[in-house]
Design an enzyme around this catalytic site. Structure first.
Site, short mmCIF file in Angstrom:
data_model
loop_
_atom_site.label_atom_id
_atom_site.label_comp_id
_atom_site.label_asym_id
_atom_site.label_seq_id
_atom_site.Cartn_x
_atom_site.Cartn_y
_atom_site.Cartn_z
N ASN A 37 0.70 -1.36 -0.38
CA ASN A 37 0.25 0.16 0.33
C ASN A 37 1.22 1.41 0.02
O ASN A 37 0.29 1.78 0.33
CB ASN A 37 -1.29 -0.09 1.37
CG ASN A 37 -2.16 -1.00 1.64
OD1 ASN A 37 -2.43 -1.64 0.35
ND2 ASN A 37 -2.16 -1.90 2.49
N HIS A 128 -14.51 -2.43 4.79
CA HIS A 128 -13.78 -3.16 5.65
C HIS A 128 -13.31 -3.45 7.00
O HIS A 128 -14.74 -3.45 7.14
CB HIS A 128 -11.94 -2.09 5.90
CG HIS A 128 -10.74 -2.40 6.01
ND1 HIS A 128 -10.85 -3.03 7.44
CD2 HIS A 128 -9.63 -2.82 5.49
CE1 HIS A 128 -9.36 -3.75 7.63
NE2 HIS A 128 -9.47 -3.71 6.17
N GLU A 169 -16.54 3.82 2.59
CA GLU A 169 -15.22 4.60 1.91
C GLU A 169 -15.43 5.35 1.26
O GLU A 169 -15.89 4.98 -0.18
CB GLU A 169 -14.82 2.69 2.21
CG GLU A 169 -14.06 1.34 3.33
CD GLU A 169 -14.02 0.42 2.74
OE1 GLU A 169 -12.34 0.82 2.37
OE2 GLU A 169 -13.91 -0.68 3.75
N SER A 173 -10.97 -0.72 -0.71
CA SER A 173 -10.19 -1.35 -1.10
C SER A 173 -9.97 -2.57 -1.73
O SER A 173 -8.41 -2.96 -2.00
CB SER A 173 -9.13 -1.98 0.34
OG SER A 173 -10.23 -3.05 0.95
N ASP A 198 -14.29 6.50 5.58
CA ASP A 198 -13.45 5.54 6.00
C ASP A 198 -12.32 5.94 4.70
O ASP A 198 -12.50 5.91 3.79
CB ASP A 198 -13.45 4.33 5.46
CG ASP A 198 -11.50 3.38 5.99
OD1 ASP A 198 -11.05 4.64 6.13
OD2 ASP A 198 -11.65 1.96 6.38
N HIS A 201 -7.79 4.03 2.15
CA HIS A 201 -7.19 4.56 0.88
C HIS A 201 -6.70 5.80 -0.11
O HIS A 201 -6.45 5.35 -1.28
CB HIS A 201 -6.94 3.73 0.27
CG HIS A 201 -6.90 2.18 0.46
ND1 HIS A 201 -6.00 0.74 0.33
CD2 HIS A 201 -7.37 1.04 1.25
CE1 HIS A 201 -5.49 -0.09 0.78
NE2 HIS A 201 -6.38 0.30 1.76
N LYS A 232 -0.92 3.56 4.93
CA LYS A 232 -1.38 3.47 3.04
C LYS A 232 -0.44 4.45 2.82
O LYS A 232 1.19 4.04 2.52
CB LYS A 232 -2.69 3.57 2.45
CG LYS A 232 -3.50 2.52 4.00
CD LYS A 232 -3.23 1.26 3.97
CE LYS A 232 -4.67 0.74 4.56
NZ LYS A 232 -4.41 -0.50 5.33
#
Length: 381
Positions: A37, A128, A169, A173, A198, A201, A232
């Protein structure tokens, strides 16, 4: 150890092995990185050690650097930590910020504490595991909606009359796709729901200076809570919850992962400050541009590979679908044998028949490396 407990453990391990879903630790090898990541190469950028050391020297000599010595509510708090939270709040244009030891802890801490008995959490089915675990620990009801489906989300919101939270998110991911944030914000306003976003990423990659997807879309003022993870693209450790002062006070009083965890060491806090300085630099802007060019290159080349199915992803997270755990593991090993570090993602981590090879692109991957990887994939049988 108890014989019955030992027997149970062995049975669960054997079950995983029989289902071909057994996990084990491995040591990374010297192969081309298409699995980490570290999207911007910060974690491996040794030139950042000097600016980090400059920040470390600002820490008062009487303060412990390598261990916090206690939770934030005991001996683990300091003016340096609070100043860092103020800095992060200013960068992310919010009222308050609260540091957590990891993204997992932050999601767990928010979702287990904030939604109450007479509330319902509406969550995207692909959030997640840390968000799932927080929801399980909360006292609220929980309802999944189909991934990125505005229609399904609205139908469920309209049918509920108690307090509402929406857990999503910014950038998912596994599939590498973005949440339809503008549309979800509109629904949240219509049905008086609070969004918990979230940004794990998207942190560091999107926004003028890496502030994240919500700020790039100019929707950050409409998000109730944003959670930014630093493990990340930031290349360090920890996470921050962005919220208003009332929510921060609530979490300090009710979030068990925050209350009962030893605080992160000041060395980690310094590393977070250092990475944000780098996010704002012209050097990091150049890395973001390189990453976007690599994403475009990967997407254009994969259009010519018709033998395999790739997810349509606009991000650094790319997906090659190889249904079946054994098939995915075999394909990943063949790619690794050609010098490329990739990993198969198996069920139950993803749904059965959507097993895949997850490919992470980075700013430091060369055009030759990307072309060679995709040529290797095209030769898979």
């Amino acid at each position: 150890m108890s014989h019955s407990v030992s027997k149970y453990i062995e049975e669960k391990i054997r079950e995983r092995k029989e289902q071909n879903t057994f996990r084990k630790l491995f040591l990374p090898e010297a192969k081309v990185d298409f699995f980490s990541n570290d999207y911007l190469g910060i974690a491996t950028n040794k030139s950042l050690a000097f600016p980090l050391n400059k920040i470390i020297r600002k820490v008062p000599h009487n303060m412990p650097l390598f261990g916090a010595t206690g939770s934030r509510l005991l001996s683990g708090n300091s003016q340096f930590v609070e100043d860092t939270e103020t800095l992060l709040a200013n960068i992310h244009q919010t009222e308050a910020a609260l540091l957590f030891n990891s993204g997992y802890n932050a999601n767990l801490g928010v979702l287990s504490a904030l939604p109450y008995k007479n509330a319902t959490i509406f969550y995207d089915e692909l959030i997640h595991a840390s968000m799932h675990d927080g929801i399980k620990m909360s006292k609220a009801k929980a309802t999944a909606f189909k991934h990125n489906s505005i229609k399904d989300l609205e139908e469920k919101l309209a049918a509920t009359h108690n307090f509402k939270f929406i857990a999503i998110e910014a950038l998912y991911s596994m599939d590498g796709d973005f949440a339809p944030l503008k549309e979800i914000v509109a629904l949240a306003k219509k049905y008086d729901a609070a969004i918990i976003l979230d940004e794990a990423h998207s942190t560091g990659i999107y926004g003028e200076k890496g502030e994240g997807w919500a700020q790039q879309q100019n929707l950050h003022q409409d998000i109730f809570i944003r959670i930014h993870t630093f493990g990340k693209a930031a290349g360090v450790h920890g996470a921050v919850v962005l919220c208003n002062e009332s929510v921060k006070s609530f979490l300090v009083n009710y979030s068990r992962p925050f209350i009962f965890s030893t605080a992160m060491p000041l060395h980690s806090v310094c590393a977070i400050r250092s990475c944000y300085e780098y996010f704002a630099s012209t050097a990091c802007e150049a890395e973001r541009k390189k990453l976007m060019q690599n994403i475009q290159l990967f997407s254009s080349v994969t259009k010519g590979i018709t033998e395999f199915k790739f997810a349509e992803s606009p991000s650094a997270i790319q997906t090659l679908f190889i249904p079946g755990n054994e098939n995915a593991k075999t394909a990943a090993e063949k790619i690794r044998q050609q010098g490329f570090e990739v990993r198969a993602i198996l069920s139950p981590t993803v749904a059965k028949d959507t097993e895949r090879i997850r490919i992470c692109l980075h700013s430091f991957n060369t055009t030759q490396e990307i072309n060679d990887l995709l040529q290797t994939i095209s030769y898979l049988k």
